[in-house]
Design a protein around this motif. Structure first.
Motif, PDB file in Angstrom:
ATOM      1  N   ILE A   1       0.830  -1.210   0.000  1.00 41.07           N
ATOM      2  CA  ILE A   1       0.000   0.000   0.000  1.00 41.07           C
ATOM      3  C   ILE A   1       0.861   1.255   0.000  1.00 41.07           C
ATOM      4  CG2 ILE A   1      -0.210   0.119   2.531  1.00 41.07           C
ATOM      5  CD1 ILE A   1      -3.066   0.859   0.085  1.00 41.07           C
ATOM      6  N   THR A   2       2.042   1.221   0.606  1.00 42.92           N
ATOM      7  CA  THR A   2       2.893   2.416   0.645  1.00 42.92           C
ATOM      8  C   THR A   2       3.565   2.697  -0.694  1.00 42.92           C
ATOM      9  OG1 THR A   2       4.716   1.100   1.543  1.00 42.92           O
ATOM     10  CG2 THR A   2       3.325   2.255   3.125  1.00 42.92           C
ATOM     11  N   ASP A   3       3.440   1.779  -1.650  1.00 42.38           N
ATOM     12  CA  ASP A   3       3.917   2.040  -3.015  1.00 42.38           C
ATOM     13  C   ASP A   3       2.935   2.909  -3.798  1.00 42.38           C
ATOM     14  OD1 ASP A   3       6.104   0.339  -2.602  1.00 42.38           O
ATOM     15  OD2 ASP A   3       5.031  -1.420  -3.362  1.00 42.38           O
ATOM     16  N   LEU A   4       1.754   3.120  -3.250  1.00 42.87           N
ATOM     17  CA  LEU A   4       0.645   3.637  -4.048  1.00 42.87           C
ATOM     18  C   LEU A   4       0.226   5.062  -3.693  1.00 42.87           C
ATOM     19  CD1 LEU A   4      -1.554   0.405  -4.031  1.00 42.87           C
ATOM     20  CD2 LEU A   4       0.025   1.168  -5.808  1.00 42.87           C
ATOM     21  N   GLY A   5       0.990   5.715  -2.844  1.00 41.10           N
ATOM     22  CA  GLY A   5       0.603   7.079  -2.492  1.00 41.10           C
ATOM     23  C   GLY A   5       1.784   7.874  -1.978  1.00 41.10           C
TER      24      GLY A   5
ATOM     25  N   SER B   1      -1.107   8.824   1.574  1.00 42.27           N
ATOM     26  CA  SER B   1      -2.208   9.116   0.655  1.00 42.27           C
ATOM     27  C   SER B   1      -2.846   7.851   0.095  1.00 42.27           C
ATOM     28  CB  SER B   1      -1.713  10.002  -0.494  1.00 42.27           C
ATOM     29  OG  SER B   1      -1.275  11.242  -0.020  1.00 42.27           O
ATOM     30  N   ALA B   2      -2.297   6.697   0.417  1.00 40.31           N
ATOM     31  CA  ALA B   2      -2.917   5.432   0.006  1.00 40.31           C
ATOM     32  C   ALA B   2      -3.438   4.642   1.204  1.00 40.31           C
ATOM     33  CB  ALA B   2      -1.912   4.580  -0.775  1.00 40.31           C
ATOM     34  N   THR B   3      -2.750   4.734   2.337  1.00 37.47           N
ATOM     35  CA  THR B   3      -3.199   3.983   3.512  1.00 37.47           C
ATOM     36  C   THR B   3      -4.528   4.503   4.050  1.00 37.47           C
ATOM     37  OG1 THR B   3      -1.743   5.351   4.915  1.00 37.47           O
ATOM     38  CG2 THR B   3      -0.897   3.230   4.179  1.00 37.47           C
TER      39      THR B   3
ATOM     40  N   LEU C   1      -8.351  -6.793   4.996  1.00 33.55           N
ATOM     41  CA  LEU C   1      -7.751  -5.739   4.176  1.00 33.55           C
ATOM     42  C   LEU C   1      -7.256  -4.602   5.061  1.00 33.55           C
ATOM     43  CD1 LEU C   1      -7.136  -4.243   1.519  1.00 33.55           C
ATOM     44  CD2 LEU C   1      -9.540  -3.528   1.458  1.00 33.55           C
ATOM     45  N   ALA C   2      -8.062  -4.181   6.010  1.00 34.48           N
ATOM     46  CA  ALA C   2      -7.651  -3.097   6.908  1.00 34.48           C
ATOM     47  C   ALA C   2      -6.427  -3.500   7.724  1.00 34.48           C
ATOM     48  CB  ALA C   2      -8.809  -2.726   7.819  1.00 34.48           C
ATOM     49  N   GLU C   3      -6.422  -4.700   8.245  1.00 37.71           N
ATOM     50  CA  GLU C   3      -5.278  -5.165   9.038  1.00 37.71           C
ATOM     51  C   GLU C   3      -4.019  -5.285   8.168  1.00 37.71           C
ATOM     52  OE1 GLU C   3      -5.254  -5.528  12.270  1.00 37.71           O
ATOM     53  OE2 GLU C   3      -7.029  -6.556  13.027  1.00 37.71           O
ATOM     54  N   LEU C   4      -4.189  -5.692   6.912  1.00 34.29           N
ATOM     55  CA  LEU C   4      -3.054  -5.778   5.998  1.00 34.29           C
ATOM     56  C   LEU C   4      -2.468  -4.402   5.738  1.00 34.29           C
ATOM     57  CD1 LEU C   4      -1.261  -7.424   4.056  1.00 34.29           C
ATOM     58  CD2 LEU C   4      -3.037  -7.105   2.304  1.00 34.29           C
ATOM     59  N   ILE C   5      -3.314  -3.407   5.570  1.00 29.63           N
ATOM     60  CA  ILE C   5      -2.831  -2.039   5.355  1.00 29.63           C
ATOM     61  C   ILE C   5      -2.011  -1.586   6.556  1.00 29.63           C
ATOM     62  CG2 ILE C   5      -3.581   0.364   5.164  1.00 29.63           C
ATOM     63  CD1 ILE C   5      -5.976  -0.717   3.499  1.00 29.63           C
ATOM     64  N   VAL C   6      -2.482  -1.870   7.752  1.00 32.89           N
ATOM     65  CA  VAL C   6      -1.734  -1.504   8.961  1.00 32.89           C
ATOM     66  C   VAL C   6      -0.369  -2.193   8.967  1.00 32.89           C
ATOM     67  CG1 VAL C   6      -1.676  -1.686  11.480  1.00 32.89           C
ATOM     68  CG2 VAL C   6      -3.790  -1.014  10.325  1.00 32.89           C
ATOM     69  N   ALA C   7      -0.363  -3.471   8.659  1.00 35.96           N
ATOM     70  CA  ALA C   7       0.911  -4.204   8.653  1.00 35.96           C
ATOM     71  C   ALA C   7       1.867  -3.645   7.616  1.00 35.96           C
ATOM     72  CB  ALA C   7       0.647  -5.692   8.380  1.00 35.96           C
ATOM     73  N   GLN C   8       1.344  -3.244   6.455  1.00 33.12           N
ATOM     74  CA  GLN C   8       2.223  -2.742   5.398  1.00 33.12           C
ATOM     75  C   GLN C   8       2.738  -1.339   5.697  1.00 33.12           C
ATOM     76  OE1 GLN C   8       0.244  -3.296   1.597  1.00 33.12           O
ATOM     77  NE2 GLN C   8       0.598  -5.512   1.630  1.00 33.12           N
TER      78      GLN C   8
END
Length: 604
Positions: A175-179, A185-187, A208-215
Motif C-alpha cells: 500500500i505504501t507504493d501507491l501514495g 495518501s494510500a493507507t 484488508l484493513a489489518e493488511l494495510i496496517v501491517a504494510q
C-alpha cells in the motif's frame, strides 16, 4: 454513543444557514449529471489517455457522500435522484475486475510503477492518487446504499474493496507504493475498508484493513502505530501531512471499534491529544506551513505563527476524527472540538453563497476563494454535512445527548420510551441562554446528557424550580419524569477571554564542556480574543494596516456591543472585532486579523 440517524435532526442558526447554502449552492451545482467535469473524468475516452490523473477523481466520491446526506436531511428528492443518476452512470463504467478509477491501464494501482528518486513529498513512484480516488468512491457508494438500500451500490463498493484486497495480498505491491507522503495518501483505504466491514460483516474487509496496517508499519518513515505509541509528534510521522494523517486515524479508530484492539485506540488518542495541544488554531483548524515546503504539513510542536495555514480538508478530517472518538468513548471533549472547528475555521472557509470556499485560511491573512478543481471545496461541503448527525445521540445506557449547541430540532427514539422531540431555542453562539424544550410521545422517565462547554465556568442548569451548577467540559445528566413542555434552561457565562501566544526562535548549541545551551534569539508576543465558542477577528487596522501593536494599562479591556467586541488599547482608537467567520462579509479578498502584536512591556 449512537448518533442521530439521517433526516431526524434539523439545524438552525448559523449552522443551519451554512447547510442550506451548501445544499442549494455547491451540492446542487457542482455536479448535476454524468457530463459534469468532475464525473466526465471517468468516461472511457478520457480514462484511456489519462497518465496524470492527480487528485481530481476524488470529487465524485466526496460529492456522493455529501449530496446523499443533504438530500436525506432535507427530503430533497430531486437532489437524491441526481445522486442516483450519477452513481448509476459511474458503476456502469466499472470494469469486471472492480476498477472504477480514472487512470489509464498502465498507471492503475494494480500495476507496479517504476521507482523514482525520493522527493520531499515521499512519493515512491510516479505520482498517483488512484487508491485515494477509489477510497472516496467506496465511501460515497456505501453512503448511497445506506440511504436507500439499493444493493447495486454496495456491490459496486465491494468490488473495489475486493480488487484492493487481491492486489495488496498478492505480495508484489505494498500500500505504501501507491501514495505520496510515504504512503499516507494510500493507507487512507483503512477507512473505506472498515466501512465495508461494517456494512457487510465480511471478514476479508477486516483483513484488508489489518493488511494495510501491517504494510505501513514496514515503511520506516511511516510507522504510524509504533511511532505514535512511542510518543512521536504528528509532525514527525511520514511528512507530517495533516489531512492524510488525520484521515488515517479516522480509519484506525473505526478499525479499533471493529476489532476491539485497544492498541489501535491508544494510537488514535495519542495523536489526537498532540494535535489538540500543539497543532490547532484558536478556531480549531489543524495548521501548518511554517518554514515548510508544504503549506499542509504540521509544524513541530509548540511552533506558533499567526500567518500559519489551515487547509479546509484538514478541518474536515479533524471533525471526522472527533466524530469517531465521540462515538467510541462518549467524551465531551470530542464534541467540543467539533463545535469549535464548525463555528470558526469551517464556517470561516465557506462563502455565504454556499459555493465558494477557501482552500487555505489564516488566523492573520487574506481570504482567498479557491479554484474549481481544488480539493477543499468538496471537503468543506462534506464536513458541513457531518454536523446534523453529530448534534444529538443516545448513549450506551440509553440517555439522550445534546452534543452541539445552537438552534435545532431532533426526533430521537428511545427503547421503552418512544419518540422524544427536542428543540433548542437560543441565539447561541452569540448568547449563552439555551432553552431545550422536551416533547416525549408520552410522559416517561429517562435521562438526558447536556454538554457543558469547557470555557463555561459557572454554567447553570434549571428545570422548573430545580437549579444546579454544571461543571465545564463534561456532560451534565438530568434524569427525571419528562412531560410535554418540560424545559431545560442552560445558562452559559460568556465573558470576553483574552489569549496570549508567543512566536519565538530558540538557537540550541553545545558549550565547550558539552552541556546544551539554548538561547532565545527572536520573540514576538500576540493577543487574541474569544467569547463563548467564537473566535473574534478584525479587518485591516484603520482600513489599511496588516498588523498593529497594542498595549494596555493593566488588564486588556474589551466591551461587548451586540455581536461585536470593542477592544480599547492604550494610546489609540478602539478596535472593533467581530466573529472570525464573517469578517469582511465573507468576501473574497477580505483581510482577517485574529492576533494583534502585544507590546513588549505588556507581554512581560
Amino acid at each position: 454513543m449512537r448518533f442521530a440517524p439521517p433526516g431526524v435532526v434539523t439545524l438552525g442558526g448559523l449552522l443551519g444557514e451554512a447547510l442550506e447554502a451548501n445544499r442549494t449552492g455547491r451540492l446542487s451545482s457542482f455536479i448535476v449529471d454524468e457530463t459534469s467535469p468532475a464525473i466526465a473524468l471517468f468516461a472511457p475516452e478520457q480514462v484511456a489517455d489519462n497518465e496524470e490523473g492527480d487528485w481530481y477523481g476524488e470529487h465524485a466520491g466526496k460529492w456522493l457522500v455529501a449530496a446523499t446526506h443533504a438530500a436525506v436531511r432535507a427530503g430533497d428528492e430531486a437532489l437524491l435522484a441526481r445522486v442516483r443518476r450519477v452513481a448509476d452512470w459511474l458503476i456502469a463504467q466499472q470494469d469486471e475486475n472492480g476498477y472504477l478509477g480514472n487512470y489509464a491501464p498502465s498507471r492503475r494501482f494494480m500495476v507496479k510503477q517504476p521507482p523514482k528518486p525520493p522527493t520531499w513529498d515521499g512519493a515512491p513512484a510516479l505520482r498517483t492518487w488512484d487508491i485515494w480516488t477509489h477510497s472516496y468512491l467506496i465511501l460515497g457508494l456505501v453512503e448511497l446504499w445506506r440511504a436507500g438500500g439499493d444493493q447495486r451500490y454496495l456491490d459496486a463498493a465491494r468490488r473495489i474493496g475486493d480488487l484492493a484486497w487481491r492486489t495488496l495480498s498478492a505480495g508484489d505491491i505494498s500500500i505504501t507504493d501507491l501514495g505520496n507522503h510515504f504512503g499516507l495518501s494510500a493507507t487512507v483505504m483503512l477507512d473505506p475498508a472498515a466501512e465495508l466491514f461494517a456494512a457487510t460483516g465480511e471478514q476479508r474487509y477486516l483483513d484488508l484493513a489489518e493488511l494495510i496496517v501491517a504494510q505501513f508499519e514496514q515503511e520506516p518513515r511511516n510507522r504510524l502505530l509504533s511511532m505514535a505509541l512511542a510518543g512521536a509528534d504528528p509532525s514527525e510521522i511520514a511528512t507530517g501531512k495533516a489531512y492524510q494523517l488525520l484521515w488515517n486515524l479516522v480509519g484506525l479508530a473505526k478499525l479499533s471499534r471493529a476489532t476491539g484492539n485497544a492498541r489501535y485506540l491508544t494510537v488514535v488518542r495519542n495523536i489526537w491529544a498532540a494535535v489538540r495541544d500543539h497543532h490547532l488554531t484558536l478556531g480549531g483548524g489543524p495548521w501548518g506551513g511554517v518554514a515548510h515546503r508544504s503549506r499542509e504539513v504540521f509544524n513541530p510542536a509548540n511552533v506558533f505563527d499567526p500567518h500559519g495555514y489551515v487547509e479546509t480538508c484538514s478541518t474536515m478530517a479533524w471533525i471526522q476524527l472527533n466524530r469517531e472518538l465521540l462515538g467510541i468513548l462518549g467524551d465531551a471533549a470530542f464534541a467540543q472540538e467539533v463545535e469549535r472547528s464548525a463555528y470558526n475555521d469551517l464556517l470561516g472557509a465557506q462563502a455565504s453563497n454556499g459555493e465558494d470556499w477557501c482552500y487555505y485560511s489564516f488566523p492573520n491573512g487574506k481570504r482567498v476563494h479557491t479554484t474549481y478543481w481544488r480539493c477543499c471545496k468538496s471537503s468543506g461541503a462534506m464536513a458541513l454535512e457531518e454536523l446534523p448527525s453529530i448534534a444529538y445521540g443516545v448513549t450506551a445506557d440509553e440517555a439522550l445527548t445534546v452534543n452541539l449547541l445552537g438552534p435545532s430540532q431532533a426526533m430521537l427514539d428511545l427503547p421503552g420510551v418512544g419518540t422524544v422531540r427536542l428543540e433548542q431555542r437560543t441565539r447561541y453562539p452569540f448568547d449563552g441562554v439555551i432553552k431545550i424544550v422536551m416533547t416525549p410521545s408520552a410522559s416517561a422517565r429517562f435521562a438526558i446528557d447536556v454538554r457543558i462547554p469547557d470555557w463555561a465556568d459557572g454554567a447553570t442548569l434549571r428545570v422548573g424550580d430545580d437549579r444546579t451548577t454544571a461543571a465545564p467540559g463534561v456532560y451534565a445528566r438530568i434524569e427525571r419524569e419528562w412531560r410535554t413542555g418540560d424545559t431545560i434552561v442552560l445558562e452559559l457565562p460568556m465573558p470576553v477571554q483574552f489569549h496570549h501566544a508567543v512566536q519565538r526562535n530558540v538557537q540550541e548549541s553545545l558549550a565547550p564542556g558539552g552541556e546544551p545551551v539554548a538561547q532565545e534569539v527572536m520573540r514576538y508576543d500576540y493577543l487574541a480574543l474569544t467569547r463563548g465558542p467564537l473566535v473574534y477577528a478584525t479587518g485591516l487596522i484603520d482600513g489599511f494596516k496588516h498588523a498593529e501593536t497594542v498595549r494596555f494599562a493593566g488588564e486588556p479591556r474589551a466591551v461587548v456591543e451586540g455581536e461585536t467586541i470593542r477592544v480599547e488599547p492604550e494610546g489609540r482608537d478602539p478596535i472593533v472585532f467581530e466573529p472570525y467567520f464573517r469578517v469582511g462579509g465573507r468576501r473574497d479578498g477580505a483581510w482577517r486579523l485574529t492576533w494583534l502584536d502585544l507590546a513588549t512591556e505588556a507581554a512581560a
